[in-house]
Design an enzyme around this catalytic site. Structure first.
Site, PDB file in Angstrom:
ATOM      1  N   LYS A  27      -8.714  -1.368  23.665  1.00  0.00           N
ATOM      2  CA  LYS A  27      -9.555  -0.995  24.814  1.00  0.00           C
ATOM      3  C   LYS A  27     -11.034  -1.005  24.414  1.00  0.00           C
ATOM      4  CE  LYS A  27      -5.850   1.653  26.967  1.00  0.00           C
ATOM      5  NZ  LYS A  27      -5.205   2.962  27.161  1.00  0.00           N
TER       6      LYS A  27
ATOM      7  N   GLN B 287      -5.483   9.078  26.232  1.00  0.00           N
ATOM      8  CA  GLN B 287      -4.493   8.123  25.728  1.00  0.00           C
ATOM      9  C   GLN B 287      -3.117   8.789  25.602  1.00  0.00           C
ATOM     10  OE1 GLN B 287      -4.925   4.784  25.197  1.00  0.00           O
ATOM     11  NE2 GLN B 287      -2.736   4.717  24.746  1.00  0.00           N
TER      12      GLN B 287
ATOM     13  N   ASP C 187      -7.671   5.964  35.052  1.00  0.00           N
ATOM     14  CA  ASP C 187      -6.237   5.653  34.994  1.00  0.00           C
ATOM     15  C   ASP C 187      -5.549   5.917  36.330  1.00  0.00           C
ATOM     16  OD1 ASP C 187      -5.555   4.485  32.610  1.00  0.00           O
ATOM     17  OD2 ASP C 187      -5.232   6.385  31.550  1.00  0.00           O
TER      18      ASP C 187
END
Ligand code: NAP
Length: 295
Positions: free
Chosen positions: A53, A97, A120
């Site tokens: 990422k 994460q 997200d």
């Protein structure tokens, strides 16, 4: 017969170049897109994804900041870290994460994120908006799957879809997206999980099967009908002493078996995975533009 292989890297690159263009125009307007990635502990797969990422952000001109917490971090410490990032005007996007260490609850963590910074799409606000058909940010993997289906002109409208897996980050939001009353959606979706009796009964009846389970090569040729489409989200590491990394990455679908029977299938790696990252970058630009983050 050999199936069409629905690779995702080309589309991911195209999306990245659009994102890079948008990041440039934001910078010209004095807005600096910045993504904060909160990592707890040292899960090896997570480390690979976080590094991926970070590299992707660099490619498109998005600033990325990794905030590392020790494996022993408490839920309160995680919450206060997220709280600080919520109030940091330089940070436009926040993601935590996954997986978190077993002592920490990912849902409580998601609830701490400011929905305006939720890249997200996992906060109750943003998942609720998705269900209502009023999406803001949507979870990256299902968004990537939908983009891939659209790109390869896979018919979704009116299709029977079987999704195996009901996680909050893949199965549930994907079901919400595909069943929306909207052009190019309107699918009839069945969501299977560990409580489903005879999963094969549902996958055999499906025009489109999505596997998002974390169970290596689970979906076999006798579980699908000829000519159907398989989207494989699974990413499983199987130990492989002959490989440089010490493992081979395989999906939840048995690609070798299925490729001779289905009409189309996504590969692992190189299918859904690259699109997840591309959608994260797209969400980061979206939240940066909306908040007008400035250094
Ligand atoms: P998860 O949270 O572990 O959820 C797995 C789901 O699959 C659960 O709903 C579980 O059922 C169901 N399941 C597992 N084994 C099953 C079985 N044998 N029969 C029926 N149902 C079964 O996983 P996730 O986060 O959604 O991830 C799924 C897979 O996708 C993993 O391999 C992950 O690495 C991969 N992934 C890939 C990407 C990407 O970018 N390509 C992104 C995210 C995840 P219950 O709910 O009943 O337990």
């Amino acid at each position: 017969v050999s199936a069409r292989v629905l690779e995702g890297r080309t589309l991911a690159r195209e999306i990245e170049s659009q994102v890079a263009e948008e990041a440039r125009s934001l910078r010209e307007a004095g807005i600096l897109p910045c993504l904060a990635v909160v990592v707890v502990g040292s899960d090896p797969a997570s480390a690979v994804y976080v590094a991926g990422k970070g590299k992707a952000c660099k490619r498109v001109g998005v600033i990325s900041r990794t905030v590392a917490l020790p494996e022993s971090a408490s839920q309160d410490e995680l919450a206060s870290t997220i709280g600080r990032l919520n109030h940091d005007s330089e940070v436009c996007g926040i993601l935590v994460q996954l997986p978190l260490p077993p002592a920490l609850d990912p849902l409580s963590a998601a609830c701490e994120i400011d929905p305006a910074k939720d890249v997200d799409g996992l906060t109750p606000e943003n998942l609720g908006r998705l269900l209502l058909g009023l999406p803001y940010t949507v979870p990256c993997t299902p968004a990537g799957i939908v983009a891939l289906l659209d790109r390869w002109s896979i018919p979704v409208e009116g299709a029977n879809v079987a999704i195996v897996g009901r996680s909050n980050i893949v199965g549930k939001p994907l079901a919400a997206m595909l069943m929306q009353k909207a052009k190019g959606r309107n699918a009839t979706v069945t969501v299977c999980h560990s409580g489903t009796r005879e999963i094969a009964r549902f996958t055999r009846a499906a025009d489109l099967v999505v596997t998002a389970m974390g169970s290596p090569r689970y979906l076999k040729a006798d579980m699908v009908r000829e000519g159907c489409v398989v989207v494989d989200v699974g990413m499983n590491r199987l130990p492989d002493p002959n490989s440089e990394k010490g493992y081979t990455l395989v999906g939840d679908a048995d690609f070798e078996q299925l490729v001779g029977k289905v009409g189309a299938i996504t590969p692992v790696p190189g299918g859904v995975g690259p699109l997840t990252v591309a959608m994260l970058l797209r969400n980061t630009i979206k939240v940066a533009r909306a908040q007008r983050c400035r250094p």
